[in-house]
Every structure is written in C-alpha cells, then in structure tokens.
Scaffold this motif. Structure first.
Motif, PDB file in Angstrom:
ATOM      1  N   LEU A  41       0.850  -1.181   0.000  1.00 16.80           N
ATOM      2  CA  LEU A  41       0.000   0.000   0.000  1.00 16.80           C
ATOM      3  C   LEU A  41       0.884   1.227   0.000  1.00 16.80           C
ATOM      4  O   LEU A  41       1.873   1.291   0.731  1.00 16.80           O
ATOM      5  N   LYS A  42       0.512   2.174  -0.815  1.00 17.86           N
ATOM      6  CA  LYS A  42       1.226   3.444  -0.828  1.00 17.86           C
ATOM      7  C   LYS A  42       0.193   4.556  -0.783  1.00 17.86           C
ATOM      8  O   LYS A  42      -0.685   4.636  -1.644  1.00 17.86           O
ATOM      9  N   LEU A  43       0.271   5.370   0.257  1.00 18.77           N
ATOM     10  CA  LEU A  43      -0.579   6.549   0.394  1.00 18.77           C
ATOM     11  C   LEU A  43       0.305   7.771   0.232  1.00 18.77           C
ATOM     12  O   LEU A  43       1.397   7.824   0.787  1.00 18.77           O
ATOM     13  N   GLU A  44      -0.176   8.737  -0.508  1.00 18.17           N
ATOM     14  CA  GLU A  44       0.569   9.981  -0.676  1.00 18.17           C
ATOM     15  C   GLU A  44      -0.267  11.121  -0.115  1.00 18.17           C
ATOM     16  O   GLU A  44      -1.485  11.162  -0.332  1.00 18.17           O
ATOM     17  N   PRO A  45       0.361  12.044   0.617  1.00 17.27           N
ATOM     18  CA  PRO A  45      -0.374  13.119   1.292  1.00 17.27           C
ATOM     19  C   PRO A  45      -1.249  13.967   0.375  1.00 17.27           C
ATOM     20  O   PRO A  45      -2.282  14.469   0.796  1.00 17.27           O
ATOM     21  N   GLU A  46      -0.878  14.112  -0.888  1.00 18.06           N
ATOM     22  CA  GLU A  46      -1.686  14.939  -1.791  1.00 18.06           C
ATOM     23  C   GLU A  46      -2.965  14.236  -2.245  1.00 18.06           C
ATOM     24  O   GLU A  46      -3.751  14.802  -2.988  1.00 18.06           O
ATOM     25  N   GLY A  47      -3.177  12.980  -1.815  1.00 17.75           N
ATOM     26  CA  GLY A  47      -4.434  12.288  -2.097  1.00 17.75           C
ATOM     27  C   GLY A  47      -4.355  11.181  -3.115  1.00 17.75           C
ATOM     28  O   GLY A  47      -5.216  11.071  -3.980  1.00 17.75           O
ATOM     29  N   LYS A  48      -3.337  10.352  -3.025  1.00 21.48           N
ATOM     30  CA  LYS A  48      -3.237   9.204  -3.926  1.00 21.48           C
ATOM     31  C   LYS A  48      -3.170   7.922  -3.109  1.00 21.48           C
ATOM     32  O   LYS A  48      -2.520   7.866  -2.075  1.00 21.48           O
ATOM     33  N   PHE A  49      -3.862   6.894  -3.613  1.00 20.32           N
ATOM     34  CA  PHE A  49      -3.939   5.580  -2.977  1.00 20.32           C
ATOM     35  C   PHE A  49      -3.505   4.556  -4.009  1.00 20.32           C
ATOM     36  O   PHE A  49      -4.064   4.494  -5.105  1.00 20.32           O
ATOM     37  N   PHE A  50      -2.486   3.764  -3.681  1.00 23.56           N
ATOM     38  CA  PHE A  50      -2.021   2.717  -4.582  1.00 23.56           C
ATOM     39  C   PHE A  50      -1.985   1.398  -3.817  1.00 23.56           C
ATOM     40  O   PHE A  50      -1.431   1.325  -2.722  1.00 23.56           O
ATOM     41  N   PHE A  51      -2.585   0.362  -4.390  1.00 22.74           N
ATOM     42  CA  PHE A  51      -2.640  -0.969  -3.777  1.00 22.74           C
ATOM     43  C   PHE A  51      -2.150  -1.993  -4.794  1.00 22.74           C
ATOM     44  O   PHE A  51      -2.489  -1.925  -5.977  1.00 22.74           O
ATOM     45  N   SER A  52      -1.342  -2.957  -4.318  1.00 23.66           N
ATOM     46  CA  SER A  52      -0.975  -4.093  -5.162  1.00 23.66           C
ATOM     47  C   SER A  52      -0.825  -5.328  -4.287  1.00 23.66           C
ATOM     48  O   SER A  52      -0.471  -5.235  -3.116  1.00 23.66           O
ATOM     49  N   ALA A  53      -1.119  -6.483  -4.857  1.00 25.64           N
ATOM     50  CA  ALA A  53      -1.005  -7.757  -4.158  1.00 25.64           C
ATOM     51  C   ALA A  53      -1.094  -8.881  -5.178  1.00 25.64           C
ATOM     52  O   ALA A  53      -1.430  -8.658  -6.345  1.00 25.64           O
ATOM     53  N   THR A  54      -0.806 -10.088  -4.718  1.00 29.32           N
ATOM     54  CA  THR A  54      -1.031 -11.276  -5.530  1.00 29.32           C
ATOM     55  C   THR A  54      -2.055 -12.138  -4.815  1.00 29.32           C
ATOM     56  O   THR A  54      -2.241 -12.030  -3.602  1.00 29.32           O
ATOM     57  N   SER A  55      -2.707 -13.021  -5.573  1.00 26.27           N
ATOM     58  CA  SER A  55      -3.733 -13.871  -4.985  1.00 26.27           C
ATOM     59  C   SER A  55      -3.789 -15.208  -5.709  1.00 26.27           C
ATOM     60  O   SER A  55      -3.529 -15.282  -6.915  1.00 26.27           O
ATOM     61  N   GLY A  56      -4.150 -16.238  -4.968  1.00 25.52           N
ATOM     62  CA  GLY A  56      -4.337 -17.556  -5.553  1.00 25.52           C
ATOM     63  C   GLY A  56      -3.052 -18.349  -5.671  1.00 25.52           C
ATOM     64  O   GLY A  56      -1.956 -17.846  -5.429  1.00 25.52           O
ATOM     65  N   ALA A  57      -3.202 -19.596  -6.063  1.00 27.74           N
ATOM     66  CA  ALA A  57      -2.052 -20.492  -6.219  1.00 27.74           C
ATOM     67  C   ALA A  57      -1.150 -20.039  -7.358  1.00 27.74           C
ATOM     68  O   ALA A  57       0.067 -20.250  -7.317  1.00 27.74           O
ATOM     69  N   ASP A  58      -1.726 -19.397  -8.383  1.00 32.02           N
ATOM     70  CA  ASP A  58      -0.948 -18.912  -9.520  1.00 32.02           C
ATOM     71  C   ASP A  58      -0.300 -17.557  -9.261  1.00 32.02           C
ATOM     72  O   ASP A  58       0.377 -17.023 -10.129  1.00 32.02           O
ATOM     73  N   LYS A  59      -0.548 -16.988  -8.064  1.00 36.12           N
ATOM     74  CA  LYS A  59      -0.021 -15.664  -7.690  1.00 36.12           C
ATOM     75  C   LYS A  59      -0.328 -14.612  -8.759  1.00 36.12           C
ATOM     76  O   LYS A  59       0.547 -13.932  -9.275  1.00 36.12           O
ATOM     77  N   ILE A  60      -1.599 -14.506  -9.078  1.00 36.02           N
ATOM     78  CA  ILE A  60      -2.056 -13.537 -10.071  1.00 36.02           C
ATOM     79  C   ILE A  60      -1.922 -12.131  -9.482  1.00 36.02           C
ATOM     80  O   ILE A  60      -2.393 -11.874  -8.385  1.00 36.02           O
ATOM     81  N   PRO A  61      -1.268 -11.206 -10.207  1.00 35.84           N
ATOM     82  CA  PRO A  61      -1.095  -9.851  -9.675  1.00 35.84           C
ATOM     83  C   PRO A  61      -2.358  -9.002  -9.828  1.00 35.84           C
ATOM     84  O   PRO A  61      -3.039  -9.068 -10.842  1.00 35.84           O
ATOM     85  N   TYR A  62      -2.639  -8.221  -8.781  1.00 39.72           N
ATOM     86  CA  TYR A  62      -3.751  -7.279  -8.777  1.00 39.72           C
ATOM     87  C   TYR A  62      -3.207  -5.926  -8.345  1.00 39.72           C
ATOM     88  O   TYR A  62      -2.335  -5.859  -7.485  1.00 39.72           O
TER      89      TYR A  62
END
Length: 99
Positions: free
Chosen positions: A48-69
């Motif tokens: 997770l990356k939050l920036e004070p000027e108002g930006k939200f960034f999220f990334s993760a993987t999920s599942g056995a195949d480690k699919i990126p989101y």
C-alpha cells in the motif's frame, strides 16, 4: 500454421501472466475518514502506498498462480498518511484513511 498458433498461444500466456488485474473495491466516507475495502481473498505480498496529496495505490497477488492485482485511486483531497490504518483479513483488506 500449427507453429504460428503455438507461438501465439505462448505469447498470450506470457502476456496473461505479466498484466495485473483490478480487484473489487468498495468505499465510504465521513467528514474525517475515508473507508476503503479491497475484496481479494488470500491476498499475499500486499503493498500500500498513500501519498499526502491524495493518492492511494494498492498491489497484491492472490491464488495459487499468484495472479497480480493492483489499483490506483486519485482521491479528492489531501490525506493524513501517518494517522491512516490497515487491517488485512483472509477475504479482504480494510483501510481507514484519515482526511
């Protein structure tokens, strides 16, 4: 012709594994907080990356195949990064972002 089809299938598989998907996101707000819920079962490598000027960034993987989101949101106004909180559950990730 068969070699071309196999080659295209190979390229599609490579492309499929390198592009990220967008998770399902819900949000609500009050005058002092923004509540963001990312619905992603079995999320791993959550960033997770939050920036004070108002930006939200999220990334993760999920599942056995480690699919990126990943998802990037541009918020309406500035936020207080230091007072924001995260809670990672087995089916979703909850963020309380302080305005």
């Amino acid at each position: 012709m068969l070699k071309i089809c196999k080659y295209l299938y190979f390229l599609c598989r490579i492309g499929h594994s390198t592009f990220s998907r967008h998770p399902s996101v819900k949000w609500a707000q009050r005058s002092d907080n923004l509540f963001i819920t990312v619905q992603l079962p079995d999320a791993q490598d959550v960033k997770l990356k939050l920036e004070p000027e108002g930006k939200f960034f999220f990334s993760a993987t999920s599942g056995a195949d480690k699919i990126p989101y990943e998802i990037e949101l541009e918020l309406f106004d500035k936020i207080i990064v230091e007072d924001s909180k995260t809670s990672i559950g087995s089916r979703s990730i909850h963020y309380i972002v302080k305005k």
